[in-house]
Design a protein around this motif. Structure first.
Motif, PDB file in Angstrom:
ATOM      1  N   MET A 102       0.831  -1.191   0.000  1.00  0.00           N
ATOM      2  CA  MET A 102       0.000   0.000   0.000  1.00  0.00           C
ATOM      3  C   MET A 102       0.867   1.243   0.000  1.00  0.00           C
ATOM      4  SD  MET A 102      -3.148  -0.362   2.565  1.00  0.00           S
ATOM      5  CE  MET A 102      -4.687  -0.287   1.759  1.00  0.00           C
ATOM      6  N   GLY A 103       0.400   2.249  -0.717  1.00  0.00           N
ATOM      7  CA  GLY A 103       1.133   3.511  -0.742  1.00  0.00           C
ATOM      8  C   GLY A 103       0.943   4.276   0.551  1.00  0.00           C
ATOM      9  N   GLU A 104       1.827   5.185   0.783  1.00  0.00           N
ATOM     10  CA  GLU A 104       1.750   6.000   1.988  1.00  0.00           C
ATOM     11  C   GLU A 104       0.727   7.110   1.784  1.00  0.00           C
ATOM     12  OE1 GLU A 104       4.877   8.449   4.633  1.00  0.00           O
ATOM     13  OE2 GLU A 104       5.533   6.564   3.742  1.00  0.00           O
ATOM     14  N   ARG A 105      -0.057   7.385   2.831  1.00  0.00           N
ATOM     15  CA  ARG A 105      -1.064   8.447   2.748  1.00  0.00           C
ATOM     16  C   ARG A 105      -0.425   9.816   2.876  1.00  0.00           C
ATOM     17  NH1 ARG A 105      -5.326   6.471   7.204  1.00  0.00           N
ATOM     18  NH2 ARG A 105      -4.964   4.307   6.806  1.00  0.00           N
ATOM     19  N   PRO A 106      -1.014  10.823   2.217  1.00  0.00           N
ATOM     20  CA  PRO A 106      -0.519  12.187   2.404  1.00  0.00           C
ATOM     21  C   PRO A 106      -0.709  12.618   3.861  1.00  0.00           C
ATOM     22  CG  PRO A 106      -2.054  12.070   0.559  1.00  0.00           C
ATOM     23  CD  PRO A 106      -2.081  10.732   1.251  1.00  0.00           C
ATOM     24  N   PRO A 107       0.163  13.489   4.375  1.00  0.00           N
ATOM     25  CA  PRO A 107       0.024  13.945   5.762  1.00  0.00           C
ATOM     26  C   PRO A 107      -1.336  14.585   5.990  1.00  0.00           C
ATOM     27  CG  PRO A 107       2.068  14.743   4.795  1.00  0.00           C
ATOM     28  CD  PRO A 107       1.293  14.095   3.703  1.00  0.00           C
ATOM     29  N   GLY A 108      -1.962  14.249   7.111  1.00  0.00           N
ATOM     30  CA  GLY A 108      -3.241  14.850   7.479  1.00  0.00           C
ATOM     31  C   GLY A 108      -4.460  14.174   6.905  1.00  0.00           C
ATOM     32  N   GLU A 109      -4.294  13.298   5.926  1.00  0.00           N
ATOM     33  CA  GLU A 109      -5.463  12.672   5.301  1.00  0.00           C
ATOM     34  C   GLU A 109      -6.270  11.862   6.315  1.00  0.00           C
ATOM     35  OE1 GLU A 109      -6.083   9.004   2.474  1.00  0.00           O
ATOM     36  OE2 GLU A 109      -5.233  10.679   1.376  1.00  0.00           O
ATOM     37  N   GLY A 110      -5.596  11.084   7.144  1.00  0.00           N
ATOM     38  CA  GLY A 110      -6.303  10.287   8.153  1.00  0.00           C
ATOM     39  C   GLY A 110      -7.032  11.149   9.150  1.00  0.00           C
ATOM     40  N   ILE A 111      -6.440  12.266   9.525  1.00  0.00           N
ATOM     41  CA  ILE A 111      -7.062  13.177  10.482  1.00  0.00           C
ATOM     42  C   ILE A 111      -8.328  13.773   9.882  1.00  0.00           C
ATOM     43  CG2 ILE A 111      -6.771  15.387  11.675  1.00  0.00           C
ATOM     44  CD1 ILE A 111      -3.780  14.609  11.970  1.00  0.00           C
ATOM     45  N   GLU A 112      -8.258  14.198   8.611  1.00  0.00           N
ATOM     46  CA  GLU A 112      -9.431  14.778   7.955  1.00  0.00           C
ATOM     47  C   GLU A 112     -10.552  13.752   7.831  1.00  0.00           C
ATOM     48  OE1 GLU A 112      -7.982  16.348   4.282  1.00  0.00           O
ATOM     49  OE2 GLU A 112      -6.635  17.731   5.310  1.00  0.00           O
ATOM     50  N   ARG A 113     -10.206  12.525   7.493  1.00  0.00           N
ATOM     51  CA  ARG A 113     -11.229  11.476   7.388  1.00  0.00           C
ATOM     52  C   ARG A 113     -11.888  11.219   8.739  1.00  0.00           C
ATOM     53  NH1 ARG A 113      -9.001   6.661   3.516  1.00  0.00           N
ATOM     54  NH2 ARG A 113      -9.183   7.804   1.577  1.00  0.00           N
ATOM     55  N   ARG A 114     -11.076  11.187   9.791  1.00  0.00           N
ATOM     56  CA  ARG A 114     -11.651  10.970  11.125  1.00  0.00           C
ATOM     57  C   ARG A 114     -12.551  12.123  11.527  1.00  0.00           C
ATOM     58  NH1 ARG A 114      -6.422   8.725  12.418  1.00  0.00           N
ATOM     59  NH2 ARG A 114      -5.837  10.770  13.170  1.00  0.00           N
ATOM     60  N   ALA A 115     -12.201  13.357  11.162  1.00  0.00           N
ATOM     61  CA  ALA A 115     -13.037  14.513  11.487  1.00  0.00           C
ATOM     62  C   ALA A 115     -14.390  14.395  10.787  1.00  0.00           C
ATOM     63  CB  ALA A 115     -12.337  15.807  11.091  1.00  0.00           C
ATOM     64  N   VAL A 116     -14.384  13.958   9.532  1.00  0.00           N
ATOM     65  CA  VAL A 116     -15.632  13.768   8.793  1.00  0.00           C
ATOM     66  C   VAL A 116     -16.451  12.659   9.443  1.00  0.00           C
ATOM     67  CG1 VAL A 116     -16.614  13.009   6.587  1.00  0.00           C
ATOM     68  CG2 VAL A 116     -14.719  14.648   6.623  1.00  0.00           C
ATOM     69  N   LEU A 117     -15.807  11.561   9.796  1.00  0.00           N
ATOM     70  CA  LEU A 117     -16.497  10.453  10.449  1.00  0.00           C
ATOM     71  C   LEU A 117     -17.055  10.884  11.803  1.00  0.00           C
ATOM     72  CD1 LEU A 117     -17.307   7.481  10.583  1.00  0.00           C
ATOM     73  CD2 LEU A 117     -15.055   6.996  11.544  1.00  0.00           C
ATOM     74  N   ASP A 118     -16.274  11.623  12.592  1.00  0.00           N
ATOM     75  CA  ASP A 118     -16.743  12.111  13.890  1.00  0.00           C
ATOM     76  C   ASP A 118     -17.974  12.999  13.732  1.00  0.00           C
ATOM     77  OD1 ASP A 118     -14.734  10.763  15.188  1.00  0.00           O
ATOM     78  OD2 ASP A 118     -13.492  12.536  15.541  1.00  0.00           O
ATOM     79  N   ALA A 119     -17.948  13.903  12.764  1.00  0.00           N
ATOM     80  CA  ALA A 119     -19.077  14.805  12.537  1.00  0.00           C
ATOM     81  C   ALA A 119     -20.324  14.024  12.133  1.00  0.00           C
ATOM     82  CB  ALA A 119     -18.726  15.843  11.477  1.00  0.00           C
ATOM     83  N   ALA A 120     -20.159  13.050  11.235  1.00  0.00           N
ATOM     84  CA  ALA A 120     -21.300  12.243  10.792  1.00  0.00           C
ATOM     85  C   ALA A 120     -21.858  11.417  11.943  1.00  0.00           C
ATOM     86  CB  ALA A 120     -20.884  11.332   9.648  1.00  0.00           C
ATOM     87  N   THR A 121     -20.977  10.853  12.750  1.00  0.00           N
ATOM     88  CA  THR A 121     -21.406  10.049  13.900  1.00  0.00           C
ATOM     89  C   THR A 121     -22.180  10.918  14.875  1.00  0.00           C
ATOM     90  OG1 THR A 121     -19.493   8.607  13.647  1.00  0.00           O
ATOM     91  CG2 THR A 121     -20.619   8.556  15.772  1.00  0.00           C
ATOM     92  N   TRP A 122     -21.683  12.120  15.142  1.00  0.00           N
ATOM     93  CA  TRP A 122     -22.355  13.021  16.090  1.00  0.00           C
ATOM     94  C   TRP A 122     -23.752  13.389  15.589  1.00  0.00           C
ATOM     95  CZ3 TRP A 122     -21.927  13.840  20.911  1.00  0.00           C
ATOM     96  CH2 TRP A 122     -22.574  14.911  21.497  1.00  0.00           C
ATOM     97  N   ARG A 123     -23.889  13.660  14.276  1.00  0.00           N
ATOM     98  CA  ARG A 123     -25.220  13.981  13.725  1.00  0.00           C
ATOM     99  C   ARG A 123     -26.180  12.805  13.912  1.00  0.00           C
ATOM    100  NH1 ARG A 123     -22.058  16.191   9.668  1.00  0.00           N
ATOM    101  NH2 ARG A 123     -22.423  14.400   8.318  1.00  0.00           N
ATOM    102  N   MET A 124     -25.693  11.586  13.678  1.00  0.00           N
ATOM    103  CA  MET A 124     -26.542  10.402  13.842  1.00  0.00           C
ATOM    104  C   MET A 124     -26.964  10.233  15.297  1.00  0.00           C
ATOM    105  SD  MET A 124     -24.491   7.867  11.267  1.00  0.00           S
ATOM    106  CE  MET A 124     -25.333   6.399  11.783  1.00  0.00           C
ATOM    107  N   ILE A 125     -26.040  10.455  16.217  1.00  0.00           N
ATOM    108  CA  ILE A 125     -26.348  10.332  17.646  1.00  0.00           C
ATOM    109  C   ILE A 125     -27.395  11.363  18.045  1.00  0.00           C
ATOM    110  CG2 ILE A 125     -25.400  10.741  19.961  1.00  0.00           C
ATOM    111  CD1 ILE A 125     -22.811   9.384  18.954  1.00  0.00           C
TER     112      ILE A 125
END
Length: 61
Positions: A1-24
């Motif tokens: 697997m290729g290496e992810r660009p810096p910050g990509e994982g953090i941005e994805r987690r922020a999107v997931l956190d926001a979506a999870t919070w809306r569902m809750i």
């Protein structure tokens, strides 16, 4: 697997956190208990939520 660009994982987690919070917020609506005069009573809420993603946190980086 290729290496992810810096910050990509953090941005994805922020999107997931926001979506999870809306569902809750949509799912867990608080409707207070009421006394015999239909006045809201003080709540006593004890709850613990947790998630397990099944991914080693070292893989997030």
């Amino acid at each position: 697997m290729g290496e992810r660009p810096p910050g990509e994982g953090i941005e994805r987690r922020a999107v997931l956190d926001a979506a999870t919070w809306r569902m809750i917020e949509r799912h867990f609506r608080f409707d207070p208990a009421r006394d015999r005069f239909r006045h809201p009573m003080p709540p006593l809420i004890v709850e613990d939520n947790s998630w397990e993603m099944g991914i080693d946190p070292a893989e997030w980086r």
